[in-house]
Design an enzyme around this catalytic site. Structure first.
Site, PDB file in Angstrom:
ATOM      1  N   HIS A   1       0.793  -1.239   0.000  1.00 17.36           N
ATOM      2  CA  HIS A   1       0.000   0.000   0.000  1.00 17.36           C
ATOM      3  C   HIS A   1       0.824   1.286   0.000  1.00 17.36           C
ATOM      4  CE1 HIS A   1       0.782  -0.144   4.346  1.00 17.36           C
ATOM      5  NE2 HIS A   1       0.545   1.152   4.343  1.00 17.36           N
TER       6      HIS A   1
HETATM    7  C1  UD1 Z   1      -2.285   5.611   5.217  1.00 17.86           C
HETATM    8  C2  UD1 Z   1      -1.053   6.213   5.848  1.00 17.86           C
HETATM    9  C3  UD1 Z   1       0.037   5.174   5.938  1.00 17.86           C
HETATM   10  C4  UD1 Z   1      -0.446   3.907   6.614  1.00 17.86           C
HETATM   11  C5  UD1 Z   1      -1.728   3.426   5.967  1.00 17.86           C
HETATM   12  C6  UD1 Z   1      -2.287   2.255   6.747  1.00 17.86           C
HETATM   13  C7  UD1 Z   1      -0.688   8.605   5.417  1.00 17.86           C
HETATM   14  C8  UD1 Z   1       0.052   9.606   4.634  1.00 17.86           C
HETATM   15  N1  UD1 Z   1      -0.549   7.338   5.059  1.00 17.86           N
HETATM   16  O1  UD1 Z   1      -1.957   5.257   3.890  1.00 17.86           O
HETATM   17  O2  UD1 Z   1       1.116   5.689   6.677  1.00 17.86           O
HETATM   18  O3  UD1 Z   1       0.545   2.927   6.514  1.00 17.86           O
HETATM   19  O4  UD1 Z   1      -2.693   4.466   5.956  1.00 17.86           O
HETATM   20  O5  UD1 Z   1      -3.132   1.476   5.960  1.00 17.86           O
HETATM   21  O6  UD1 Z   1      -1.388   8.948   6.341  1.00 17.86           O
HETATM   22  N2  UD1 Z   1      -9.005   4.568   0.301  1.00 17.86           N
HETATM   23  C9  UD1 Z   1     -10.240   4.001   0.101  1.00 17.86           C
HETATM   24  N3  UD1 Z   1     -10.953   3.666   1.217  1.00 17.86           N
HETATM   25  C10 UD1 Z   1     -10.500   3.855   2.487  1.00 17.86           C
HETATM   26  C11 UD1 Z   1      -9.250   4.446   2.654  1.00 17.86           C
HETATM   27  C12 UD1 Z   1      -8.520   4.800   1.546  1.00 17.86           C
HETATM   28  O7  UD1 Z   1     -10.698   3.798  -1.019  1.00 17.86           O
HETATM   29  O8  UD1 Z   1     -11.217   3.498   3.442  1.00 17.86           O
HETATM   30  C13 UD1 Z   1      -8.197   4.908  -0.915  1.00 17.86           C
HETATM   31  C14 UD1 Z   1      -8.489   6.316  -1.441  1.00 17.86           C
HETATM   32  O9  UD1 Z   1      -8.409   6.259  -2.837  1.00 17.86           O
HETATM   33  C15 UD1 Z   1      -7.307   7.106  -0.901  1.00 17.86           C
HETATM   34  C16 UD1 Z   1      -6.192   6.067  -0.890  1.00 17.86           C
HETATM   35  O10 UD1 Z   1      -6.827   4.833  -0.579  1.00 17.86           O
HETATM   36  O11 UD1 Z   1      -7.002   8.218  -1.678  1.00 17.86           O
HETATM   37  C17 UD1 Z   1      -5.100   6.351   0.105  1.00 17.86           C
HETATM   38  O12 UD1 Z   1      -5.647   6.488   1.423  1.00 17.86           O
HETATM   39  P1  UD1 Z   1      -4.874   7.361   2.520  1.00 17.86           P
HETATM   40  O13 UD1 Z   1      -5.562   7.248   3.816  1.00 17.86           O
HETATM   41  O14 UD1 Z   1      -4.618   8.720   2.010  1.00 17.86           O
HETATM   42  O15 UD1 Z   1      -3.456   6.673   2.592  1.00 17.86           O
HETATM   43  P2  UD1 Z   1      -3.069   5.141   2.800  1.00 17.86           P
HETATM   44  O16 UD1 Z   1      -2.381   4.681   1.569  1.00 17.86           O
HETATM   45  O17 UD1 Z   1      -4.239   4.390   3.285  1.00 17.86           O
HETATM   46  N1  UDP Z   2      -4.066  -5.828   8.456  1.00 16.40           N
HETATM   47  C1  UDP Z   2      -5.381  -6.259   8.479  1.00 16.40           C
HETATM   48  N2  UDP Z   2      -5.966  -6.619   7.302  1.00 16.40           N
HETATM   49  C2  UDP Z   2      -5.323  -6.572   6.105  1.00 16.40           C
HETATM   50  C3  UDP Z   2      -3.980  -6.118   6.092  1.00 16.40           C
HETATM   51  C4  UDP Z   2      -3.390  -5.746   7.279  1.00 16.40           C
HETATM   52  O1  UDP Z   2      -5.985  -6.319   9.548  1.00 16.40           O
HETATM   53  O2  UDP Z   2      -5.923  -6.905   5.084  1.00 16.40           O
HETATM   54  C5  UDP Z   2      -3.445  -5.395   9.723  1.00 16.40           C
HETATM   55  C6  UDP Z   2      -2.125  -6.046  10.048  1.00 16.40           C
HETATM   56  O3  UDP Z   2      -2.322  -7.206  10.832  1.00 16.40           O
HETATM   57  C7  UDP Z   2      -1.396  -4.968  10.818  1.00 16.40           C
HETATM   58  C8  UDP Z   2      -1.972  -3.682  10.285  1.00 16.40           C
HETATM   59  O4  UDP Z   2      -3.164  -4.030   9.596  1.00 16.40           O
HETATM   60  O5  UDP Z   2      -1.712  -5.047  12.196  1.00 16.40           O
HETATM   61  C9  UDP Z   2      -0.995  -3.028   9.343  1.00 16.40           C
HETATM   62  O6  UDP Z   2      -1.619  -1.967   8.712  1.00 16.40           O
HETATM   63  P1  UDP Z   2      -1.087  -1.355   7.354  1.00 16.40           P
HETATM   64  O7  UDP Z   2      -0.227  -2.324   6.645  1.00 16.40           O
HETATM   65  O8  UDP Z   2      -2.273  -0.824   6.659  1.00 16.40           O
HETATM   66  O9  UDP Z   2      -0.265  -0.075   7.844  1.00 16.40           O
HETATM   67  P2  UDP Z   2       1.227   0.148   8.378  1.00 16.40           P
HETATM   68  O10 UDP Z   2       1.495  -0.806   9.457  1.00 16.40           O
HETATM   69  O11 UDP Z   2       2.129  -0.001   7.206  1.00 16.40           O
HETATM   70  O12 UDP Z   2       1.194   1.559   8.828  1.00 16.40           O
END
Ligand code: UD1
Ligand code: UDP
Length: 359
Positions: free
Chosen positions: A202
């Site tokens: 991601h």
């Molecule tokens: C965010 C965090 C990242 C973290 C991750 C955990 C920032 C800058 N990044 O990344 O550090 O590791 O969350 O998962 O804060 N979207 C959906 N539905 C949702 C959420 C997101 O469709 O419920 C899509 C949207 O198109 C959005 C994109 O995902 O623009 C990115 O979502 P965003 O929350 O901005 O960043 P993450 O990649 O989720």
């Molecule tokens: N996780 C989850 N479902 C998924 C993928 C990840 O519950 O489909 C959990 C995973 O066990 C971990 C957390 O989400 O505890 C990690 O989140 P993510 O990778 O989104 O963010 P990061 O840790 O990189 O900030």
């Protein structure tokens, strides 16, 4: 004492849960959800499965550019803080919700406690690195999960208010693993124990760079292993955008699914033969569960997992990914580098002692 947690993204719900349990009998704990993540599989499922109480506030900021998203959060969080006037605000990890929570609080002179302080990838192109650095420099209490984190803070001149407490994700994992082990996802997906490789992707560096995502997809489809890939919505959209989703869907070995809940994910991880990921949290969980981890990045904040021989950094290079999946077999013994699973209790004690000290 009133404590307010700011959460918004998937890993923050998981991290906030053990701390909520440690605080709930001893303080009034308000939960503010920024709404950064909003799909059921990215948000609600965690509250339902893990029994985290319904957030007291949901700002529903949704997605957007960094400035737009963080700005909307700042406006909303400030309003709630002015109304609730908590004694302490807790922020978690390194997302835009972390940054907004810390910034809104410090401007109102409300002490900020940062859970997972001191982590550094030393790659300032990552939005998370900026969020971490800023949050650490404006926080009053810095809960460091590892010795490396304490050291990183010291190098930046931050020594006051730093507590080595262990990693809260160990607490969360210990809290839920027994129930997770009874989960039926393996059976539901028709998988065999140790018969598949688990994948999560991601990070912006992989999803927003077409060549990187293409390399990862090509590596996955060329491997002879069964692959299970619960795709983050950001990744699914990028796969569609680059015309790669069809490649995965039509491949013989890759099973792409919606993101799964924490219990399902822990079960999938524990029963996998290996995990390929660019997630921070998953690298740690793999280490704790003794699952070899191949990290689809060039850097990691969780360097101990690499030093201990259980994680290998391969970036988004196709040949490196394929070769690591085929040959990376950790042999070293694992040690308790992320703590004993009691970090929430330590953090709660420290937060509550502030009140006694007149904080
Ligand atoms: C965010 C965090 C990242 C973290 C991750 C955990 C920032 C800058 N990044 O990344 O550090 O590791 O969350 O998962 O804060 N979207 C959906 N539905 C949702 C959420 C997101 O469709 O419920 C899509 C949207 O198109 C959005 C994109 O995902 O623009 C990115 O979502 P965003 O929350 O901005 O960043 P993450 O990649 O989720
Ligand atoms: N996780 C989850 N479902 C998924 C993928 C990840 O519950 O489909 C959990 C995973 O066990 C971990 C957390 O989400 O505890 C990690 O989140 P993510 O990778 O989104 O963010 P990061 O840790 O990189 O900030």
């Amino acid at each position: 004492m009133k404590v307010l947690s700011v959460v918004g993204a998937r890993p923050q719900f998981i991290k906030a849960h053990p701390l909520h349990l440690a605080l709930k009998e001893r303080a009034y704990h308000v939960i503010l959800h920024t709404g950064q993540h909003y799909d059921r599989e990215m948000s609600r499922i965690f509250f339902e499965e893990m029994g985290i109480p319904e957030p007291d506030y949901n700002l529903e900021v949704g997605s957007g550019g960094h400035g737009e998203q963080t700005g909307r959060m700042l406006i909303g969080i400030e309003k709630v803080l002015l109304k609730e006037r908590p004694n302490v605000v807790i922020v978690y990890g390194d997302t835009n919700s972390t940054l907004a929570g810390a910034l809104a609080s410090v401007k109102l002179h409300i002490p900020v406690a940062h859970v997972e302080a001191g982590l550094r990838s030393f790659d300032r192109r990552m939005p998370e690195e900026i969020n971490r650095v800023v949050a650490d420099h404006i926080s009053n209490i810095l809960f460091a999960p590892t010795h490396t984190a304490v050291h990183n803070l010291k190098k930046e001149g931050i020594v006051q208010g730093v507590y080595l407490v262990g990693d809260i994700m160990v607490d969360a994992l210990y809290l839920h693993i027994k129930v997770a082990e009874k989960n039926s996802i393996i059976r539901d997906l028709g998988l065999k124990k140790k018969g598949y490789v688990l994948v999560t992707v991601h990070r912006a560096g992989n999803t927003d760079v077409e060549e990187n995502l293409k390399n990862i997809v090509e590596a996955l489809t060329e491997l002879d292993y069964k692959i299970v890939f619960p795709a983050h919505p950001r990744t699914k959209k990028a796969l569609e955008r680059y015309g790669l989703l069809k490649t995965l869907e039509e491949s013989k070995n890759v099973m792409i699914t919606e993101p799964v809940g924490y219990l399902e994910f822990l079960n999938l991880l524990e029963n996998s033969r290996m995990v390929l990921t660019d997630s921070g949290g998953v690298q740690k969980e793999a280490y704790i569960l003794g699952i070899p981890c191949v990290t689809l990045r060039d850097t990691t904040e969780w360097i101990e997992t690499v030093e201990q021989g259980w994680n290998v950094l391969v970036g988004a290079e196709k040949e490196k990914i394929i070769s690591a999946v085929r040959s990376f077999r950790p042999t070293e013994k694992r040690t308790e580098i992320f703590g004993d699973g009691k970090s929430a209790e330590r953090m709660a004690n420290i937060i509550l002692s502030l009140k006694e000290a007149g904080g």
